[in-house]
Design a protein around this motif. Sequence first.
Motif, short mmCIF file in Angstrom:
data_model
loop_
_atom_site.label_atom_id
_atom_site.label_comp_id
_atom_site.label_asym_id
_atom_site.label_seq_id
_atom_site.Cartn_x
_atom_site.Cartn_y
_atom_site.Cartn_z
N TYR A 8 -5.11 -3.25 -4.47
CA TYR A 8 -4.32 -4.47 -4.60
C TYR A 8 -4.19 -5.12 -3.23
CZ TYR A 8 -2.86 -2.92 -9.24
OH TYR A 8 -2.84 -2.54 -10.55
N ARG A 9 -4.35 -6.44 -3.18
CA ARG A 9 -4.25 -7.15 -1.92
C ARG A 9 -3.70 -8.55 -2.14
NH1 ARG A 9 -5.93 -8.11 3.13
NH2 ARG A 9 -6.62 -10.21 3.69
N LEU A 10 -2.80 -9.00 -1.23
CA LEU A 10 -2.41 -10.40 -1.17
C LEU A 10 -3.38 -11.06 -0.20
CD1 LEU A 10 -0.64 -12.91 -1.52
CD2 LEU A 10 0.82 -12.04 0.29
N HIS A 11 -4.18 -11.98 -0.72
CA HIS A 11 -5.16 -12.69 0.10
C HIS A 11 -4.61 -14.10 0.34
CE1 HIS A 11 -9.13 -12.77 1.88
NE2 HIS A 11 -9.30 -13.98 1.38
N HIS A 12 -4.24 -14.36 1.58
CA HIS A 12 -3.54 -15.60 1.92
C HIS A 12 -4.37 -16.86 1.66
CE1 HIS A 12 0.05 -13.89 3.76
NE2 HIS A 12 -0.74 -12.90 4.14
N THR A 13 -3.67 -17.90 1.22
CA THR A 13 -4.27 -19.21 1.06
C THR A 13 -4.79 -19.65 2.43
OG1 THR A 13 -2.70 -19.74 -0.69
CG2 THR A 13 -3.77 -21.61 0.39
N GLY A 14 -5.99 -20.17 2.48
CA GLY A 14 -6.57 -20.63 3.74
C GLY A 14 -7.42 -19.57 4.44
N ASP A 111 4.61 -17.41 -4.61
CA ASP A 111 3.39 -17.59 -5.39
C ASP A 111 2.37 -18.49 -4.70
OD1 ASP A 111 4.34 -15.92 -7.35
OD2 ASP A 111 4.91 -17.52 -8.73
N ASP A 112 2.82 -19.39 -3.84
CA ASP A 112 1.87 -20.30 -3.19
C ASP A 112 1.29 -19.76 -1.87
OD1 ASP A 112 4.21 -20.52 -1.73
OD2 ASP A 112 4.15 -22.70 -1.60
N GLU A 141 -8.93 -8.61 -11.64
CA GLU A 141 -8.08 -9.72 -12.08
C GLU A 141 -7.39 -10.32 -10.86
OE1 GLU A 141 -4.55 -8.77 -14.44
OE2 GLU A 141 -4.63 -6.70 -13.67
N THR A 142 -6.85 -11.50 -11.05
CA THR A 142 -6.03 -12.14 -10.02
C THR A 142 -4.64 -12.36 -10.60
OG1 THR A 142 -6.72 -14.37 -10.66
CG2 THR A 142 -7.99 -13.28 -8.91
N LEU A 143 -3.64 -12.28 -9.73
CA LEU A 143 -2.25 -12.43 -10.14
C LEU A 143 -1.52 -13.32 -9.13
CD1 LEU A 143 -1.44 -8.62 -10.67
CD2 LEU A 143 -1.91 -10.27 -12.48
N THR A 144 -0.37 -13.82 -9.53
CA THR A 144 0.53 -14.45 -8.59
C THR A 144 1.45 -13.35 -8.05
OG1 THR A 144 2.25 -14.91 -10.23
CG2 THR A 144 0.54 -16.61 -9.91
N TRP A 145 2.20 -13.67 -7.00
CA TRP A 145 3.14 -12.69 -6.47
C TRP A 145 4.19 -12.32 -7.54
CZ3 TRP A 145 3.45 -9.17 -2.95
CH2 TRP A 145 4.68 -8.57 -2.69
N SER A 146 4.69 -13.30 -8.27
CA SER A 146 5.70 -13.04 -9.32
C SER A 146 5.16 -12.09 -10.38
CB SER A 146 6.14 -14.35 -9.97
OG SER A 146 6.73 -15.20 -9.02
N GLU A 147 3.91 -12.29 -10.78
CA GLU A 147 3.30 -11.42 -11.78
C GLU A 147 3.15 -10.00 -11.24
OE1 GLU A 147 0.54 -14.67 -14.20
OE2 GLU A 147 -0.23 -13.79 -12.33
N LEU A 148 2.79 -9.88 -9.97
CA LEU A 148 2.66 -8.55 -9.35
C LEU A 148 4.01 -7.83 -9.32
CD1 LEU A 148 0.78 -6.57 -7.61
CD2 LEU A 148 2.08 -7.52 -5.71
#
Length: 155
Positions: A8-14, A111-112, A141-148
Motif C-alpha cells: 500500500y502506498r500514498l502516491h502524491h499528486t504531482g 483525498d486530494d 486497485e486505487t483508493l482515496t485516503w478516506s476509503e483507505l
Amino acid sequence: MQTPETFYRLHHTGAPAFTADNAWSAPWGSSFTDDGSSYTCVACDGTGEQTPEIHESCDGQGCHHCDDGMITECADCDGDGTLDCERGYSCTWDAAGLVAYFKQQHATPTDDMGTIYVFEGEWTGDGADGDPLAVPTKVIETLTWSELVARAESA
C-alpha cells in the motif's frame, strides 16, 4: 523470481507516474534529480561542500591527501551534491500500516493529496526509515485516503 507481494502506498499528486521505472525512494521531503534516481544531499544542500574541517591525518598544514589541511568536500555525498536513491517505493504491507505511518509522521492526508495504490510488487528491502520498499509489477486497485481509512478501521 520472487512471488509478488501486496503493498500500500500514498502516491502524491504531482509526483512522477506510478511505474516500476520511477520506483525510487529517498528521505521524506527530499528533492529528486530529473531522472528520479538520486536526490539532493541534505547535509550540503546540493553544493558538494561542507564547513571546512581539519583533515584527521594531518595537523592543518597540509599532507599528501590535501593541500592546506582542510577538507571542504561534503562527507555525506563525497562532493557530488547528490545521493543515490534506494530502489523501490516506500510503502506498507497493509492498509492499517499506511494509516499508522502517517499518524507517526503527525500528518493527516486528504483525498486530494494523492492516490492510494494497492499493488503487487517485488520487495527490495527496507528503506532508511525501516519501511518496506517495493517495485510495482501490477496495480490491484486505487483508493482515496478516506476509503483507505475506512478499510483499515474495518479490518
